[in-house]
Design a protein around this motif. Structure first.
Motif, PDB file in Angstrom:
ATOM      1  N   ARG A  45      29.803 -30.424  -6.881  1.00 22.29           N
ATOM      2  CA  ARG A  45      28.683 -31.200  -7.347  1.00 22.29           C
ATOM      3  C   ARG A  45      28.017 -31.962  -6.203  1.00 22.29           C
ATOM      4  N   LEU A  46      28.831 -32.495  -5.265  1.00 13.49           N
ATOM      5  CA  LEU A  46      28.274 -33.249  -4.150  1.00 13.49           C
ATOM      6  C   LEU A  46      27.675 -32.347  -3.087  1.00 13.49           C
ATOM      7  N   ALA A  47      28.226 -31.166  -2.943  1.00 17.38           N
ATOM      8  CA  ALA A  47      27.752 -30.220  -1.928  1.00 17.38           C
ATOM      9  C   ALA A  47      27.778 -28.816  -2.544  1.00 17.38           C
ATOM     10  N   PRO A  48      26.781 -28.497  -3.350  1.00 21.84           N
ATOM     11  CA  PRO A  48      26.810 -27.249  -4.112  1.00 21.84           C
ATOM     12  C   PRO A  48      26.860 -25.974  -3.269  1.00 21.84           C
ATOM     13  N   LYS A  49      26.478 -26.029  -2.007  1.00 23.47           N
ATOM     14  CA  LYS A  49      26.508 -24.830  -1.161  1.00 23.47           C
ATOM     15  C   LYS A  49      27.824 -24.680  -0.396  1.00 23.47           C
ATOM     16  N   THR A  50      28.739 -25.614  -0.633  1.00 27.65           N
ATOM     17  CA  THR A  50      30.026 -25.567   0.056  1.00 27.65           C
ATOM     18  C   THR A  50      30.914 -24.504  -0.576  1.00 27.65           C
ATOM     19  N   GLU A  51      31.495 -23.677   0.263  1.00 34.16           N
ATOM     20  CA  GLU A  51      32.467 -22.691  -0.206  1.00 34.16           C
ATOM     21  C   GLU A  51      33.860 -23.233   0.035  1.00 34.16           C
ATOM     22  N   VAL A  52      34.735 -23.033  -0.919  1.00 35.51           N
ATOM     23  CA  VAL A  52      36.119 -23.490  -0.808  1.00 35.51           C
ATOM     24  C   VAL A  52      37.034 -22.280  -0.889  1.00 35.51           C
ATOM     25  N   PHE A  53      37.951 -22.201   0.058  1.00 35.13           N
ATOM     26  CA  PHE A  53      38.947 -21.132   0.098  1.00 35.13           C
ATOM     27  C   PHE A  53      40.312 -21.787   0.002  1.00 35.13           C
ATOM     28  N   GLU A  54      41.271 -21.072  -0.517  1.00 34.26           N
ATOM     29  CA  GLU A  54      42.628 -21.595  -0.507  1.00 34.26           C
ATOM     30  C   GLU A  54      43.584 -20.514  -0.053  1.00 34.26           C
ATOM     31  N   GLN A  55      44.671 -20.970   0.550  1.00 35.39           N
ATOM     32  CA  GLN A  55      45.667 -20.029   1.051  1.00 35.39           C
ATOM     33  C   GLN A  55      47.037 -20.687   0.987  1.00 35.39           C
ATOM     34  N   ALA A  56      47.912 -20.157   0.174  1.00 36.94           N
ATOM     35  CA  ALA A  56      49.292 -20.648   0.145  1.00 36.94           C
ATOM     36  C   ALA A  56      49.989 -20.206   1.424  1.00 36.94           C
ATOM     37  N   SER A  68      57.490 -25.287  17.751  1.00 35.67           N
ATOM     38  CA  SER A  68      56.801 -25.194  19.034  1.00 35.67           C
ATOM     39  C   SER A  68      55.597 -24.266  18.926  1.00 35.67           C
ATOM     40  N   PRO A  69      54.443 -24.703  19.416  1.00 36.06           N
ATOM     41  CA  PRO A  69      53.264 -23.832  19.379  1.00 36.06           C
ATOM     42  C   PRO A  69      53.425 -22.590  20.252  1.00 36.06           C
ATOM     43  N   ASP A  70      54.412 -22.597  21.148  1.00 41.14           N
ATOM     44  CA  ASP A  70      54.659 -21.429  22.002  1.00 41.14           C
ATOM     45  C   ASP A  70      55.674 -20.465  21.389  1.00 41.14           C
ATOM     46  N   ASP A  71      56.261 -20.843  20.266  1.00 41.98           N
ATOM     47  CA  ASP A  71      57.243 -19.996  19.594  1.00 41.98           C
ATOM     48  C   ASP A  71      56.503 -18.911  18.812  1.00 41.98           C
ATOM     49  N   PRO A  72      56.845 -17.645  19.010  1.00 41.58           N
ATOM     50  CA  PRO A  72      56.131 -16.574  18.308  1.00 41.58           C
ATOM     51  C   PRO A  72      56.359 -16.560  16.797  1.00 41.58           C
ATOM     52  N   ILE A  73      57.456 -17.127  16.317  1.00 39.40           N
ATOM     53  CA  ILE A  73      57.727 -17.075  14.876  1.00 39.40           C
ATOM     54  C   ILE A  73      56.696 -17.881  14.082  1.00 39.40           C
ATOM     55  N   PRO A  74      56.490 -19.175  14.380  1.00 38.51           N
ATOM     56  CA  PRO A  74      55.439 -19.879  13.630  1.00 38.51           C
ATOM     57  C   PRO A  74      54.040 -19.352  13.940  1.00 38.51           C
ATOM     58  N   ARG A  75      53.812 -18.896  15.176  1.00 42.34           N
ATOM     59  CA  ARG A  75      52.488 -18.366  15.519  1.00 42.34           C
ATOM     60  C   ARG A  75      52.168 -17.127  14.691  1.00 42.34           C
ATOM     61  N   LEU A  76      53.100 -16.185  14.624  1.00 45.82           N
ATOM     62  CA  LEU A  76      52.868 -14.961  13.851  1.00 45.82           C
ATOM     63  C   LEU A  76      52.733 -15.257  12.354  1.00 45.82           C
ATOM     64  N   THR A  77      53.519 -16.212  11.874  1.00 45.91           N
ATOM     65  CA  THR A  77      53.420 -16.607  10.471  1.00 45.91           C
ATOM     66  C   THR A  77      52.046 -17.211  10.186  1.00 45.91           C
ATOM     67  N   ALA A  78      51.604 -18.099  11.064  1.00 48.26           N
ATOM     68  CA  ALA A  78      50.288 -18.715  10.896  1.00 48.26           C
ATOM     69  C   ALA A  78      49.177 -17.676  10.975  1.00 48.26           C
ATOM     70  N   GLU A  79      49.300 -16.748  11.904  1.00 53.59           N
ATOM     71  CA  GLU A  79      48.292 -15.689  12.000  1.00 53.59           C
ATOM     72  C   GLU A  79      48.233 -14.872  10.712  1.00 53.59           C
ATOM     73  N   ARG A  80      49.382 -14.570  10.153  1.00 52.75           N
ATOM     74  CA  ARG A  80      49.437 -13.783   8.914  1.00 52.75           C
ATOM     75  C   ARG A  80      48.724 -14.500   7.776  1.00 52.75           C
ATOM     76  N   TYR A  81      48.988 -15.803   7.633  1.00 56.66           N
ATOM     77  CA  TYR A  81      48.380 -16.573   6.551  1.00 56.66           C
ATOM     78  C   TYR A  81      46.917 -16.923   6.810  1.00 56.66           C
TER      79      TYR A  81
END
Length: 136
Positions: free
Chosen positions: A1-12, A26-39
């Motif tokens: 209503r406040l910003a009718p042109k705003t698009e909202v996305f969600e991702q679990a 750690s941001p240098d750890d591939p496990i959280p990086r790959l998980t974040a990339e996937r999501y």
């Protein structure tokens, strides 16, 4: 209503919580990086410019999230905003206690130490007590 042109996305992002609780932060750890990339790749590719971190665990890996999303995306910590609001209410009602901190846990204290230090940025080892919840 406040910003009718705003698009909202969600991702679990259900794997973010166990990553944080098991100290894969750690941001240098591939496990959280790959998980974040996937999501987050679909969200980034949709051109999102603001991302609300909808869980208290997510700010712990915000640098990983930032690297995946890019520098032009604003990250908002819902937990930080809720904590600031809570502090204001406690101060306004004279209920804010800046004294000794004490934490009660019903499980493994060693695991709690690690996670608490991630969240609080300081050691809590001297103020944690394991209790038997069956007594209460």
């Amino acid at each position: 209503r406040l910003a009718p042109k705003t698009e909202v996305f969600e991702q679990a992002c259900p794997l973010f919580v166990p990553l944080v609780e098991n100290a894969f932060v750690s941001p240098d750890d591939p496990i959280p990086r790959l998980t974040a990339e996937r999501y987050l790749t679909p969200i980034r590719e949709a051109g999102v410019d603001t991302l609300i971190l909808g869980c208290t665990h997510y700010p712990i890996i915000s640098e990983t999230i930032r690297r995946v999303m890019g520098e032009n995306v604003t990250l908002i910590s819902s937990g930080r905003e809720a904590a600031k609001s809570c502090r204001t209410v406690l101060e306004e009602n004279g209920l804010l206690c800046d004294g000794k901190k004490q934490y009660f846990v019903s499980d493994d204290t060693e695991s709690f130490y690690k996670v608490a230090e991630l969240f609080l940025g300081q050691s809590v080892e001297s103020c944690v007590e394991c209790i038997d919840i069956e007594r209460y």
